[in-house]
Design an enzyme around this catalytic site. Structure first.
Site, mmCIF file in Angstrom:
data_model
loop_
_atom_site.group_PDB
_atom_site.id
_atom_site.type_symbol
_atom_site.label_atom_id
_atom_site.label_comp_id
_atom_site.label_asym_id
_atom_site.label_seq_id
_atom_site.Cartn_x
_atom_site.Cartn_y
_atom_site.Cartn_z
ATOM 1 N N PRO A 13 -0.593 3.943 6.608
ATOM 2 C CA PRO A 13 0.487 3.403 6.259
ATOM 3 C C PRO A 13 0.765 3.121 4.569
ATOM 4 O O PRO A 13 -0.313 2.757 3.919
ATOM 5 C CB PRO A 13 0.069 1.922 6.796
ATOM 6 N N CYS A 20 -5.372 -2.742 0.574
ATOM 7 C CA CYS A 20 -4.465 -2.627 -0.358
ATOM 8 C C CYS A 20 -4.853 -3.054 -1.674
ATOM 9 O O CYS A 20 -5.514 -4.125 -1.679
ATOM 10 C CB CYS A 20 -2.968 -3.291 -0.053
#
Length: 344
Positions: free
Chosen positions: A17, A108
């Site tokens: 992703p 992230c």
């Protein structure tokens, strides 16, 4: 490899992703070229619970992408639980296919995410990470997975112990990027700790390795050397959705497939543009396609000026005209000259 009841077969290769990259048009192409599973761009939990249109739209998927995971992120437990419940009902809320699983983004590294405690910022609060994971698992019916990193920095590479704790929460798979948050995307990914997780006899869930998989050869090495159950490919897929086909061919045969011709790349780039425009509209599509278009034709000689025009063109019509020009000028370029440029 099975994630809950979802069987992805032997040595699956997954699309990571990535924000502003793994939109629906790109996910469809990657699935067509052999990705065993794809994920949405990460969806902010606070945006979902505010019913923000942009956040909800990120959960909209199609049957052509399945199997697909919806990835959520955040640092507030209550918001993460509610966002997971919404992702669990994505087909009803956002329309489309929905998802096969819910992935939690604890990886992230960008400052605007990690700096406020979300994403890999959670590596500084492992107890809170575990608590959020447990609450999400208990709140939804679909399998829950986690994507994270080795640790916050070199002095806190906590992933081996943390993997056990996350498994005990009930997650069905764990993806580990072989860098700390401090590294961002610099240096080489360190897969040794990923290998140690796989060697831990207490670990029973699938372990998916991520980081620097930019060629079929590196994909094979990840499976053979570190024993991972699956691999996840990220930045090397920019403008290169057929990388999955190349990896699968190499895993099956031990040989590199014939490189895609320039004309084939042009036609694929056109289709990518058309899918993107249909799903997003021209203005947004022209801007967001630039990341991919800058990578579609790496390795062509004397291409710099054309690349600049390609990534600054203001309209789809102009982009398509430049693509036709690429086919005219480089269409007979020998594809063998591109051997070895995987992921460059």
């Amino acid at each position: 490899m099975k994630i809950g009841n979802l069987d992805l077969g032997e040595r699956p290769v997954l699309l990571a992703p990535m924000e502003d990259v793994t939109d629906a048009s790109f996910r469809i192409l990657c699935r067509e070229y052999g990705a065993d599973m794809v994920y949405t761009e990460f969806v902010p939990s606070d945006g979902l619970i505010r019913d923000a249109d942009k956040a909800i739209a990120k959960m909209r998927t199609s049957d052509a992408e399945a199997p697909v995971g919806i990835q959520i992120y955040g640092h507030i437990p209550e918001s993460m639980v509610e966002a997971a419940r919404m992702a669990d009902r994505a087909a009803e809320i956002a329309g489309g296919h929905g998802c096969e699983l819910i992935d939690i983004n604890f990886g992230c590294p960008v400052s605007k995410i990690a700096g406020r405690g979300a994403g890999s910022g959670m590596m500084r609060e492992p107890d809170k990470m575990v608590a959020i994971t447990k609450a999400v698992v208990e709140a939804v019916g679909k399998p829950v997975t986690v994507k994270t990193r080795l640790g916050w920095d070199d002095s806190s590479r906590i992933i081996v112990e943390l993997a056990e704790r996350l498994q005990d929460c009930g997650i069905k798979a764990l993806t580990v990027h072989g860098r700390t948050r401090q590294q961002m995307y610099r240096g080489e990914a360190d897969w040794t700790l990923i290998g140690r997780i796989k060697e831990n006899p207490r670990m029973t869930i699938p372990i998916i390795g991520n980081g620097d998989i930019n060629s079929p050869q590196k994909a094979k090495e990840a499976f053979d050397r570190y024993g991972v159950d699956g691999i996840m490919v990220g930045r090397a897929t920019f403008g290169h959705p057929w990388l999955f086909k190349e990896i699968k061919h190499y895993l099956d045969t031990g040989e590199l497939p014939p490189p895609m011709s320039v004309r084939e790349k042009v036609e694929l780039a056109k289709r990518h543009c058309a899918l993107s425009v249909a799903l997003k509209g021209e203005k947004r599509s022209v801007f967001e396609m630039r990341r991919h278009l800058s990578c579609y034709f790496k390795g062509l000689p004397e291409f710099k000026d054309t690349r600049i025009r390609l990534v600054t063109a203001p309209s789809t019509e102009e982009v398509l005209g430049i693509l036709d020009g690429i086919a005219d000028r480089w269409g007979d370029y020998s594809p063998e000259d591109n051997v070895g440029v995987y992921g460059l």
